[in-house]
Design a protein around this motif. Structure first.
Motif, PDB file in Angstrom:
ATOM      1  N   ALA A 143       0.824  -1.214   0.000  1.00  0.00           N
ATOM      2  CA  ALA A 143       0.000   0.000   0.000  1.00  0.00           C
ATOM      3  C   ALA A 143       0.857   1.263   0.000  1.00  0.00           C
ATOM      4  O   ALA A 143       0.542   2.250  -0.674  1.00  0.00           O
ATOM      5  N   ILE A 144       1.951   1.230   0.745  1.00  0.00           N
ATOM      6  CA  ILE A 144       2.846   2.394   0.790  1.00  0.00           C
ATOM      7  C   ILE A 144       3.478   2.628  -0.574  1.00  0.00           C
ATOM      8  O   ILE A 144       3.607   3.776  -1.029  1.00  0.00           O
ATOM      9  N   ARG A 145       3.864   1.562  -1.250  1.00  0.00           N
ATOM     10  CA  ARG A 145       4.459   1.700  -2.586  1.00  0.00           C
ATOM     11  C   ARG A 145       3.469   2.296  -3.579  1.00  0.00           C
ATOM     12  O   ARG A 145       3.823   3.115  -4.422  1.00  0.00           O
ATOM     13  N   LEU A 158       2.899   8.822 -11.087  1.00  0.00           N
ATOM     14  CA  LEU A 158       2.096   8.383 -12.226  1.00  0.00           C
ATOM     15  C   LEU A 158       1.208   9.513 -12.732  1.00  0.00           C
ATOM     16  O   LEU A 158       1.057   9.709 -13.943  1.00  0.00           O
ATOM     17  N   PHE A 159       0.631  10.267 -11.808  1.00  0.00           N
ATOM     18  CA  PHE A 159      -0.225  11.387 -12.195  1.00  0.00           C
ATOM     19  C   PHE A 159       0.574  12.463 -12.925  1.00  0.00           C
ATOM     20  O   PHE A 159       0.143  12.995 -13.953  1.00  0.00           O
ATOM     21  N   ALA A 160       1.759  12.776 -12.405  1.00  0.00           N
ATOM     22  CA  ALA A 160       2.600  13.795 -13.043  1.00  0.00           C
ATOM     23  C   ALA A 160       3.062  13.347 -14.423  1.00  0.00           C
ATOM     24  O   ALA A 160       3.082  14.134 -15.377  1.00  0.00           O
ATOM     25  N   ASN A 161       3.422  12.078 -14.549  1.00  0.00           N
ATOM     26  CA  ASN A 161       3.851  11.570 -15.850  1.00  0.00           C
ATOM     27  C   ASN A 161       2.701  11.522 -16.848  1.00  0.00           C
ATOM     28  O   ASN A 161       2.899  11.750 -18.044  1.00  0.00           O
ATOM     29  N   THR A 162       1.494  11.229 -16.373  1.00  0.00           N
ATOM     30  CA  THR A 162       0.333  11.223 -17.253  1.00  0.00           C
ATOM     31  C   THR A 162       0.052  12.617 -17.792  1.00  0.00           C
ATOM     32  O   THR A 162      -0.228  12.799 -18.986  1.00  0.00           O
ATOM     33  N   THR A 175      12.336   7.575 -13.011  1.00  0.00           N
ATOM     34  CA  THR A 175      11.132   7.176 -12.302  1.00  0.00           C
ATOM     35  C   THR A 175      10.455   6.009 -12.996  1.00  0.00           C
ATOM     36  O   THR A 175      10.288   6.004 -14.219  1.00  0.00           O
ATOM     37  N   ARG A 176      10.085   4.989 -12.226  1.00  0.00           N
ATOM     38  CA  ARG A 176       9.430   3.818 -12.797  1.00  0.00           C
ATOM     39  C   ARG A 176       8.006   4.112 -13.241  1.00  0.00           C
ATOM     40  O   ARG A 176       7.475   3.423 -14.109  1.00  0.00           O
ATOM     41  N   SER A 177       7.368   5.092 -12.634  1.00  0.00           N
ATOM     42  CA  SER A 177       5.978   5.368 -12.971  1.00  0.00           C
ATOM     43  C   SER A 177       5.802   5.834 -14.410  1.00  0.00           C
ATOM     44  O   SER A 177       4.707   5.728 -14.970  1.00  0.00           O
ATOM     45  N   ALA A 178       6.866   6.340 -15.040  1.00  0.00           N
ATOM     46  CA  ALA A 178       6.766   6.781 -16.432  1.00  0.00           C
ATOM     47  C   ALA A 178       6.471   5.611 -17.363  1.00  0.00           C
ATOM     48  O   ALA A 178       5.913   5.794 -18.445  1.00  0.00           O
TER      49      ALA A 178
END
Length: 226
Positions: free
Chosen positions: A56-58, A66-70, A123-126
């Motif tokens: 959950a923390i991750r 993720l939001f910023a990359n989107t 960043t992995r979220s990208a």
């Protein structure tokens, strides 16, 4: 485990948890107190609650990235493409050229921005921006499936023949998916490339990524890329 078997272990090949246990056992053996090895057995099983809490923390930590990359993939690429649209309009005003420019510009600038963000922020979220974009596209496809030919509408061909709702659908669903998918693919390939730090101009990378993603948290240098 016998002393001979323990001596064959290599700490560099162990996981972080196993390396911690290795250090404790090595310290006890150096002290000559082998009886202490049986005092507190170490459990390798992490409680389920702790695993769920870490998961959950991750997720909570990754959501802002993720939001910023989107936003960067959809709005940022659109901003960069709009800078080149003025040059295209100097030579042609046909609808075909506008649709083709939208496709080509979205792919090119999404790739550049995805590479620059991955190189600058690591960043992995990208690499996961395509997931919400795909869900958004499937929602639009289901909503507009009965309104004419979906292939013509979502490919932009219908927008060439007649402006209207088809152009809006093409822009907010198809173009968003194209930009996000190319952005994620470029970030993924940049992360996997062994020459990612030498394959893209550092100044251009800082300019492109800094336009939209200033302050995005970096991945820890000691954390291995997966």
């Amino acid at each position: 485990m016998s002393a001979a078997e323990f001596a064959l272990l290599r700490r560099s090949e162990l996981t972080p948890e196993a390396a911690t246990i290795y250090d404790r056992v090595a310290a006890i053996r150096r002290a000559g107190d082998d009886s202490a090895l049986a005092v507190a057995p170490v459990s390798s099983d992490t409680p389920l609650q702790a695993k769920m809490a870490n998961f959950a923390i991750r997720i909570l930590r990754g959501f802002p990235g993720l939001f910023a990359n989107t936003l960067g993939a959809v709005i940022g690429v659109g901003f960069l493409k709009s800078l080149s649209s003025t040059l295209v309009k100097l030579f042609t005003h046909s609808r075909v050229s506008i649709v083709l420019t939208e496709w080509i510009g979205s792919i090119v600038f999404a790739a550049l921005l995805g590479i620059s963000v991955q190189r600058r922020w690591k960043t992995r979220s990208a690499r996961w921006v395509w997931v919400p974009a795909l869900l958004w596209f499937l929602f639009g496809l289901a909503e507009n499936f009965s309104r004419g030919n979906p292939l013509l509408t979502f490919s932009g061909i219908a927008c060439i023949h007649e402006r209207g709702v088809s152009c809006i659908t093409y822009t907010i669903y198809t173009i968003a998916l194209v930009r996000s998918s190319v952005y994620s693919l470029a970030a993924f390939l940049s992360a996997r490339s062994s020459r990612q730090y030498d394959s893209f101009h550092p100044v251009l990378s800082r300019i492109l990524s800094g336009l939209f993603l200033i302050g995005l948290p970096k991945v820890d240098k000691n954390q291995a890329e997966k």
